[in-house]
Scaffold this active site. Structure first.
Site, PDB file in Angstrom:
ATOM      1  N   CYS B  39      31.674  67.993  37.874  1.00 47.52           N
ATOM      2  CA  CYS B  39      32.694  66.958  37.841  1.00 47.52           C
ATOM      3  C   CYS B  39      32.278  65.540  38.186  1.00 47.52           C
ATOM      4  O   CYS B  39      32.171  64.672  37.310  1.00 47.52           O
ATOM      5  CB  CYS B  39      33.832  67.407  38.722  1.00 47.52           C
ATOM      6  SG  CYS B  39      33.278  68.113  40.297  1.00 47.52           S
ATOM      7  N   HIS B 102      37.475  60.945  41.851  1.00 52.90           N
ATOM      8  CA  HIS B 102      36.256  61.697  42.117  1.00 52.90           C
ATOM      9  C   HIS B 102      34.976  60.877  42.215  1.00 52.90           C
ATOM     10  O   HIS B 102      33.879  61.420  42.138  1.00 52.90           O
ATOM     11  CB  HIS B 102      36.080  62.800  41.051  1.00 52.90           C
ATOM     12  CG  HIS B 102      35.834  64.141  41.681  1.00 52.90           C
ATOM     13  ND1 HIS B 102      35.254  65.185  41.009  1.00 52.90           N
ATOM     14  CD2 HIS B 102      36.083  64.596  42.923  1.00 52.90           C
ATOM     15  CE1 HIS B 102      35.164  66.228  41.801  1.00 52.90           C
ATOM     16  NE2 HIS B 102      35.668  65.895  42.967  1.00 52.90           N
ATOM     17  N   ASP B 249      34.866  67.316  31.444  1.00 55.21           N
ATOM     18  CA  ASP B 249      33.768  66.807  32.271  1.00 55.21           C
ATOM     19  C   ASP B 249      32.671  67.829  32.551  1.00 55.21           C
ATOM     20  O   ASP B 249      31.647  67.488  33.136  1.00 55.21           O
ATOM     21  CB  ASP B 249      34.294  66.206  33.583  1.00 55.21           C
ATOM     22  CG  ASP B 249      35.040  67.217  34.424  1.00 55.21           C
ATOM     23  OD1 ASP B 249      35.354  68.307  33.909  1.00 55.21           O
ATOM     24  OD2 ASP B 249      35.315  66.917  35.591  1.00 55.21           O
ATOM     25  N   ASN B 250      32.902  69.064  32.124  1.00 58.48           N
ATOM     26  CA  ASN B 250      31.844  70.088  32.197  1.00 58.48           C
ATOM     27  C   ASN B 250      32.320  71.323  31.478  1.00 58.48           C
ATOM     28  O   ASN B 250      33.486  71.414  31.061  1.00 58.48           O
ATOM     29  CB  ASN B 250      31.450  70.402  33.649  1.00 58.48           C
ATOM     30  CG  ASN B 250      32.617  70.586  34.582  1.00 58.48           C
ATOM     31  OD1 ASN B 250      32.795  69.848  35.535  1.00 58.48           O
ATOM     32  ND2 ASN B 250      33.447  71.587  34.313  1.00 58.48           N
TER      33      ASN B 250
END
Lengths: 483, 483
Positions: B39, B102, B249-250
Site C-alpha cells: 500500500c 497512507h 495499489d497492489n
C-alpha cells in the site's frame, strides 16, 4: 483448450477477439463442464448425452484411470448407444463431423455408421510422425474412406509448427454450411478441430502472431476461424436459425505448457484431473435473434446437455429406454432459469467429485502417481494444495473434501469438517450422490483392450492410394493406463 | 484488489458489471503495475511519479523488506517530494483525496500540506477496533481536523462485515464532483477507498449478494460505486472532459483469502511479493469522446505513469530536477503507440525483478521466511514453484531466473540458462538494469523508525470532540518488518 485461454474468460493477453465478440453477441456459460477430463470419453458423452461410465467410454483395468482411444484400442462406441446425429436424422437433419472423431477407428465404429452423413477428418489424435512400421501414421478420412495420412499427405512441420489443417477444416465447414443452406436442409455440424492438441500447429499466416507462443498461434487461428464461420452464417442469412455452441472437450493440458499447452485461468490443475482446471471449460452460445447479446449464465452445464438441448431444438425427445445425463438448457437460455442439477467428475468408473450449487465435494483425490510425477509428468505445475493434489489415490468417501467454488474457485481452502456449513452441505450432497449411485448402471467398458494389430494399418480406401500397410500378428492385451 | 477480481480480467463469477462496462466504453490496460507490492509505497509512487526507493517510502532495517505506514511509523512523505496535487495547483486544479492517505499521519505529512485542498478519510488502514489504551482507533479526518474515529463514530461490524463507509466515500465523491462542475473549476479527485482491505466490509445492501463471500460483496459495492461516479459525470455533462482511471495499489492479499481476500487470476502469489500476483493490477481508463470503447492496450504501465500523464493532461511539465519514473501514457492512449520501458519490482531498496517487453527476470526471489510460513503466513497459497517461490532470500543476480510472461504469465517455467533465448534476452535486460542502477539515487528511507508515542492519540481536532488520548512516553525504535 482451457477455460483461461479466451480473453473473455480471463486470458491475460486477450487474443481471442472473435470468441470474445461471440460472447458479447451471445451467452457466456461460466460454469460449464466436460463429462471427463480427457478427450474420447468427453466426446462420447457429448454425442450420447450420457456419462462415459454409462456409454462404455472408460476402463476397469485399474482404479480411477483415464482412458481414451489411441490407435491400438480395440473398443469404440457401442452400437447400442444412440448418438445425437442418429436421432437428428429422424427430424431430417444432415449431419457432418469435421475433425477428430475419437470414438473408435475400427470399421464398426465409423462415424457414418453412427448417424453422421459426412466426415472429413481423422479417427485419432494427430500424433506422429510415425515410421509406418512400428506405428502407422493416422489416416485422414473423407466419408467412408481414407484420403491420406497425417505427415504424409497432410503435413505438420514439427520444427516450425506449421500446418494448414485448421484452414482445411474451416473451408470444409464453410462449404458444408453453404451446401446445406442452398439445399434448404437442416444440418448438424460437429466441428471438432484438433489444433490446440499436441503436437500443436498453426498455419503460416498465424505463426508467431501470438504473445503466447505456438499454442497461442493455434488459439488465434481457431478464434479467427470461429469468426469466419459466424460471419458466413450471417452472410447466408441463417444466423438466426442456427444454434452455435463453442466449447472444449477438457481443460488445457498443463503438462504441455508453456510451449504447447494453455491456461485454465484461476482453476486448479489441468487435463487428466478432476479438479476444476481439468473439467471446467469455456462455453459460449451464439444465437442471434433468440438471445440478446452479453448474457452471462451461472447455470451448471455439461457437454452432455448439448445432446439433450439439440434434440429439444429439433423438436425431438431424448431416448426414454436409458438414463440420459444431459439436460435441456433451453429454459436457462431463453428464460434465464437456473436448473438445479449436479455435476459429476469421474475418472474411469470412480466418481471422484461432485458439484452441487457452489459447493464441490471430492470423494477421491489424485493428480497422478509419484512414479509419473518423479519422471516429470505434472498435471498441476506450480500448484500444490496439500492433501488435495495428491500423488497417491486418496479415499475421502467417508469425509469428502468440501470447497466453496464461489469463494474459492481454485480449490485451495477445504472447509473445516467441524463447521456447521460442512455438515449442512454434505448432507445435501450425500443425498445427491446416493440417488446417483442408486440409478447407476455402468456400461460394458470399451477401453480395456489394446492390440497393435488393429492400428490404422489398412483403413478402408488404402488400396486406391497404395497406402495399405501390413499389420503385425494380433496380440490383444490389457491397455496400460498410467493415470 | 487483484487483477483477477474483475469480470473483464477473468474473475470466474463475473460480478463487476460496471467496471466491465467501463472497460467496454474505455481502455483496458493488461500489463499495468503498481510500484510496490503493498500500500503506502505504491501510493507514494503514484503521487510522486517516482519509485519508493527514490521518494523514501522504503526501509533499510533489513534486506528486501516491505514497509508501510502503520500508526506508529515516524516517517512520511518528505517535503522535498513534489506531489501530483501540488503541481496540478499551478494549473488551477482543486484537489481532493477521499479515503486512505497512507503517506504518514503526523502533522508535517498531512495531505493538505502536500497539495490537496480537501480530505475526507483516514491516514492509515482501518485496523481495529482498538481499546484506545494500547492502541488508539484510527481517526477519520475532514480536511485539517479529525471528525471521529473508526469503530467509534464510523462503525464497522466485524461480525456481520457491515459498514456503510463506501457509501459515505461515494457520496463525498459525487458531492465534490457536483461542486466542482458548478464552480467550473478543474479538479483532481483521488478516490482511495479501502473496502477490500482487511477487515473487509460492505454496506447492508451489498452483504450476501456475491458468490464470493464478504470480499465479493465489497467488490460489488466498489463496482457499483464506480458505475455511479461515471454516471454522475455523464449526467453533469463533463464525462468527455474528465479522465478517469481505475486501478489498485497492489495485488490481492491471498493471505486473507478466501473470506477476506481476492484473486490475482492466473498470476503467481499475491500482495507482498514481487511475483505478478503481487504487482500486476487491474487498470481501466475511461474517457468518452477521446478514446473509442473496447480498446485493449499492451503498453507496460505503472501507477507512476498516472503522475506524468495527469501533468500532461493539465498542460504541465514534470519536474526536471529529479528522476521521474512515470511516463506520459497519452501516446499509448491516443495513438495506440507502444512505448518501450522497463518495469522494476522492488522490495525495500532491493530490485527483485525487472520486466522488459514480455520477459521478466528475477534477480532475487523470496515469498516470505520459513518462520512466518510455518506459522501459517502464506502469500502463495496452493502455489509452489520450486526455486521461485522461495522461503529464503535467493540471490540470482549472477544468473537471473527468466520468464516469458506471454507464454507463461504464471511464472512457472523458467527459461533454460543454456538457451540462446536466455543469453540474448538477459544481455538486453542486464543493460537496462545497469542503466537503471547508474542513475539511481536512493532517497532517505522514511520507514525505519516506529514509536508508539506518535500513534493517533491526539490528532488535530480531537479537543473539540473530546477524543484526545494520552500518548505513552516517546520510545523510538527500529520498526520490525518481517517480510
Amino acid at each position: 483448450m482451457g477455460w483461461g485461454d479466451l480473453g473473455v474468460f480471463g486470458e491475460p493477453s486477450k487474443e481471442t477477439p472473435n470468441l470474445d465478440q461471440m460472447a458479447a453477441e451471445g451467452m457466456l456459460f461460466l460454469d460449464f463442464y466436460t463429462a471427463n477430463p480427457l478427450c474420447s470419453p468427453s466426446r462420447a458423452a457429448l454425442l450420447t448425452g450420457r456419462l462415459p461410465v454409462r456409454n462404455g467410454f472408460y476402463t476397469t483395468n485399474a482404479h480411477a484411470r483415464n482412458a481414451y482411444t489411441p490407435q491400438d484400442i480395440a473398443g469404440g462406441i457401442p452400437d447400442s448407444e444412440l448418438l445425437l446425429p442418429e436421432l437428428l436424422k429422424k427430424a431430417g437433419y444432415i449431419n457432418k463431423i469435421i475433425g477428430k472423431w475419437h470414438l473408435g477407428h475400427r470399421p464398426q465404429f465409423h462415424p457414418l455408421r453412427h448417424g453422421f452423413d459426412e466426415w472429413f477428418g481423422s479417427p485419432n489424435c494427430h500424433f506422429g510422425p510415425f515410421d509406418n512400421r512400428a506405428f502407422p501414421n493416422i489416416p485422414v478420412y473423407r466419408d467412408w474412406e481414407m484420403i491420406g495420412r497425417y505427415y504424409e499427405d497432410f503435413k505438420i512441420d514439427l520444427k516450425t509448427g506449421e500446418a494448414n489443417l485448421t484452414q482445411i477444416y474451416l473451408q470444409e465447414a464453410l462449404d458444408f454450411i453453404s451446401k446445406q443452406q442452398a439445399s434448404q436442409q437442416p444440418f448438424f455440424l460437429y466441428w471438432a478441430i484438433d489444433a490446440t492438441h499436441t503436437p500443436v500447429y498453426a498455419s503460416k499466416h498465424f505463426l508467431g502472431t501470438s504473445q503466447r507462443g505456438l499454442y497461442g498461434d493455434a488459439v488465434r487461428e481457431i478464434d479467427d476461424s470461429v469468426g469466419k464461420i459466424l460471419e458466413h452464417l450471417q452472410k447466408l442469412g441463417i444466423s438466426e436459425n442456427t444454434f452455435v455452441f463453442f466449447t472444449s472437450d477438457n481443460g488445457a493440458a498443463l503438462i504441455s505448457a508453456p510451449q504447447q499447452g494453455g491456461s485454465n485461468g484461476p482453476f486448479l490443475c489441468g487435463k487428466q484431473t478432476t479438479f476444476e482446471g481439468g473439467m471446467r471449460t469455456p462455453a459460449i452460445l451464439w444465437w442471434p435473434g433468440h438471445i440478446p447479446g452479453g448474457w452471462v449464465s451461472h447455470q451448471l452445464g455439461s457437454v452432455m446437455d448439448l445432446f439433450t438441448t439439440s434434440l429439444s431444438l429439433a423438436g425431438l425427445q431424448p431416448p426414454t429406454d436409458r438414463q440420459i445425463d444431459g439436460i435441456d438448457l433451453l429454459p436457462a437460455i431463453l428464460q434465464g432459469k437456473l436448473i438445479d442439477r449436479p455435476i459429476f467428475y469421474y475418472r474411469g468408473n470412480e466418481m471422484m467429485a461432485v458439484r452441487v450449487g457452489l459447493y464441490k465435494a471430492h470423494y477421491w483425490t489424485w493428480s497422478n502417481s509419484w512414479e509419473e510425477y518423479n519422471q516429470g509428468v505434472d498435471f498441476c505445475p506450480g500448484q500444490n494444495v496439500s492433501g488435495v493434489t495428491t500423488h497417491t489415490q486418496e479415499d475421502h468417501t467417508t469425509l469428502p473434501l468440501l470447497f466453496h467454488l464461489g469463494m474459492d474457485p481454485g480449490e485451495k481452502y477445504p472447509l473445516s469438517f467441524a463447521s456447521a456449513e460442512y455438515q449442512r452441505v454434505m448432507q445435501q450432497i450425500h443425498f445427491v450422490v446416493q440417488q446417483h449411485r442408486a440409478t447407476m448402471v455402468p456400461g460394458e467398458p470399451q477401453l480395456n483392450v489394446c492390440d497393435k494389430a488393429i492400428m490404422n494399418w489398412s483403413p478402408p480406401g488404402c488400396e486406391k492410394l497404395g497406402k495399405c500397410l501390413t499389420p503385425p500378428k494380433p496380440d490383444p492385451k490389457k491397455c496400460f493406463w498410467p493415470h
